[in-house]
Design a protein around this motif. Structure first.
Motif, mmCIF file in Angstrom:
data_model
loop_
_atom_site.group_PDB
_atom_site.id
_atom_site.type_symbol
_atom_site.label_atom_id
_atom_site.label_comp_id
_atom_site.label_asym_id
_atom_site.label_seq_id
_atom_site.Cartn_x
_atom_site.Cartn_y
_atom_site.Cartn_z
ATOM 1 N N THR A 5 0.812 -1.219 0.000
ATOM 2 C CA THR A 5 0.000 0.000 0.000
ATOM 3 C C THR A 5 0.844 1.268 0.000
ATOM 4 O O THR A 5 0.379 2.310 -0.421
ATOM 5 N N PHE A 6 2.084 1.181 0.507
ATOM 6 C CA PHE A 6 2.914 2.374 0.580
ATOM 7 C C PHE A 6 4.043 2.382 -0.443
ATOM 8 O O PHE A 6 4.902 3.232 -0.399
ATOM 9 N N ILE A 7 4.050 1.439 -1.356
ATOM 10 C CA ILE A 7 5.089 1.414 -2.382
ATOM 11 C C ILE A 7 4.692 2.363 -3.501
ATOM 12 O O ILE A 7 3.623 2.240 -4.094
ATOM 13 N N ILE A 8 5.547 3.304 -3.758
ATOM 14 C CA ILE A 8 5.290 4.307 -4.782
ATOM 15 C C ILE A 8 6.276 4.062 -5.916
ATOM 16 O O ILE A 8 7.483 4.000 -5.680
ATOM 17 N N PRO A 9 5.787 3.923 -7.144
ATOM 18 C CA PRO A 9 6.728 3.681 -8.249
ATOM 19 C C PRO A 9 7.598 4.904 -8.494
ATOM 20 O O PRO A 9 7.160 6.041 -8.347
ATOM 21 N N LEU A 10 8.843 4.653 -8.839
ATOM 22 C CA LEU A 10 9.770 5.735 -9.146
ATOM 23 C C LEU A 10 9.481 6.279 -10.527
ATOM 24 O O LEU A 10 9.216 5.525 -11.459
ATOM 25 N N THR A 11 9.519 7.578 -10.660
ATOM 26 C CA THR A 11 9.332 8.185 -11.969
ATOM 27 C C THR A 11 10.700 8.515 -12.536
ATOM 28 O O THR A 11 11.600 8.929 -11.805
ATOM 29 N N PRO A 12 10.894 8.325 -13.828
ATOM 30 C CA PRO A 12 12.214 8.610 -14.405
ATOM 31 C C PRO A 12 12.502 10.108 -14.359
ATOM 32 O O PRO A 12 11.614 10.929 -14.521
ATOM 33 N N MET A 13 13.770 10.434 -14.107
ATOM 34 C CA MET A 13 14.189 11.832 -14.085
ATOM 35 C C MET A 13 14.395 12.310 -15.513
ATOM 36 O O MET A 13 14.742 11.543 -16.396
ATOM 37 N N GLN A 14 14.168 13.588 -15.729
ATOM 38 C CA GLN A 14 14.369 14.156 -17.048
ATOM 39 C C GLN A 14 15.863 14.193 -17.359
ATOM 40 O O GLN A 14 16.683 14.462 -16.491
ATOM 41 N N THR A 15 16.194 13.929 -18.596
ATOM 42 C CA THR A 15 17.589 13.949 -18.983
ATOM 43 C C THR A 15 17.994 15.354 -19.409
ATOM 44 O O THR A 15 17.166 16.151 -19.830
ATOM 45 N N ILE A 16 19.259 15.620 -19.294
ATOM 46 C CA ILE A 16 19.805 16.894 -19.758
ATOM 47 C C ILE A 16 20.056 16.748 -21.248
ATOM 48 O O ILE A 16 20.513 15.716 -21.716
ATOM 49 N N GLY A 17 19.733 17.769 -22.005
ATOM 50 C CA GLY A 17 19.906 17.726 -23.450
ATOM 51 C C GLY A 17 21.347 17.454 -23.843
ATOM 52 O O GLY A 17 22.286 17.720 -23.105
ATOM 53 N N SER A 18 21.533 16.941 -25.017
ATOM 54 C CA SER A 18 22.879 16.602 -25.463
ATOM 55 C C SER A 18 23.681 17.866 -25.773
ATOM 56 O O SER A 18 23.142 18.951 -25.924
ATOM 57 N N SER A 58 7.080 18.922 1.437
ATOM 58 C CA SER A 58 6.901 17.524 1.820
ATOM 59 C C SER A 58 7.494 17.254 3.204
ATOM 60 O O SER A 58 6.925 16.488 3.986
ATOM 61 N N ALA A 59 8.610 17.892 3.538
ATOM 62 C CA ALA A 59 9.189 17.738 4.879
ATOM 63 C C ALA A 59 8.259 18.326 5.934
ATOM 64 O O ALA A 59 8.075 17.738 7.011
ATOM 65 N N TYR A 60 7.655 19.456 5.643
ATOM 66 C CA TYR A 60 6.711 20.077 6.568
ATOM 67 C C TYR A 60 5.492 19.188 6.780
ATOM 68 O O TYR A 60 5.033 19.009 7.915
ATOM 69 N N ASP A 61 4.974 18.616 5.682
ATOM 70 C CA ASP A 61 3.813 17.738 5.782
ATOM 71 C C ASP A 61 4.103 16.518 6.654
ATOM 72 O O ASP A 61 3.266 16.110 7.460
ATOM 73 N N VAL A 62 5.290 15.953 6.505
ATOM 74 C CA VAL A 62 5.656 14.795 7.328
ATOM 75 C C VAL A 62 5.829 15.224 8.780
ATOM 76 O O VAL A 62 5.361 14.540 9.700
ATOM 77 N N ALA A 63 6.474 16.365 9.007
ATOM 78 C CA ALA A 63 6.721 16.834 10.367
ATOM 79 C C ALA A 63 5.426 17.169 11.101
ATOM 80 O O ALA A 63 5.300 16.930 12.310
ATOM 81 N N MET A 64 4.449 17.701 10.380
ATOM 82 C CA MET A 64 3.183 18.083 10.998
ATOM 83 C C MET A 64 2.198 16.917 11.079
ATOM 84 O O MET A 64 1.131 17.054 11.667
ATOM 85 N N GLY A 65 2.547 15.798 10.473
ATOM 86 C CA GLY A 65 1.673 14.638 10.524
ATOM 87 C C GLY A 65 0.615 14.615 9.443
ATOM 88 O O GLY A 65 -0.305 13.803 9.496
ATOM 89 N N ASP A 69 4.213 9.647 4.232
ATOM 90 C CA ASP A 69 5.117 9.256 3.156
ATOM 91 C C ASP A 69 6.505 9.866 3.348
ATOM 92 O O ASP A 69 6.894 10.793 2.647
ATOM 93 N N ILE A 70 7.245 9.321 4.302
ATOM 94 C CA ILE A 70 8.577 9.852 4.598
ATOM 95 C C ILE A 70 9.566 9.545 3.482
ATOM 96 O O ILE A 70 10.511 10.296 3.252
ATOM 97 N N GLU A 71 9.314 8.451 2.746
ATOM 98 C CA GLU A 71 10.226 8.100 1.653
ATOM 99 C C GLU A 71 10.216 9.155 0.557
ATOM 100 O O GLU A 71 11.262 9.569 0.064
ATOM 101 N N SER A 72 9.031 9.607 0.192
ATOM 102 C CA SER A 72 8.934 10.654 -0.832
ATOM 103 C C SER A 72 9.545 11.963 -0.346
ATOM 104 O O SER A 72 10.154 12.693 -1.130
#
Length: 106
Positions: A5-18, A58-65, A69-72
């Protein structure tokens, strides 16, 4: 049984142009799409600021409860930290290159 229930799929990071795409500039300082170096730089710095803001939120949301989703929150913090470090290194190298150009004898 594994609780997914708490596994979130990783999204690919955008690549830097060539490098070849970045080198396609005309004589007036604009790329083929009409974007100048200054506007590109501003947009990339804004992306770094957005990453930092998302990390803080996201850090504030986790700290305030508000979120469990601490992993994100940790992933957001790592993304922001990496982007800030890269921006700092690029800035330092650009300033050093500028200084070495100023010290050149003509």
């Amino acid at each position: 049984m594994l609780d997914t229930t708490f596994i979130i799929p990783l999204t690919p990071m955008q690549t830097i142009g060539s490098v070849t795409e970045a080198a396609k500039h005309t004589e007036n300082g604009l790329s083929e799409e009409g974007e100048s170096f200054l506007s590109t730089l501003k947009s990339k710095i804004q992306e770094v600021k957005d990453l930092e803001t998302a990390s803080l939120e996201s850090a504030y949301d986790v700290a305030m409860g508000y979120s469990d989703d601490i992993e994100s929150a940790m992933i957001d913090a790592t993304k922001a930290s990496t982007a800030i470090e890269l921006t700092t290194q690029i800035t330092t190298r650009a300033v050093n290159a500028y200084k070495s150009i100023l010290e050149m004898q003509i």
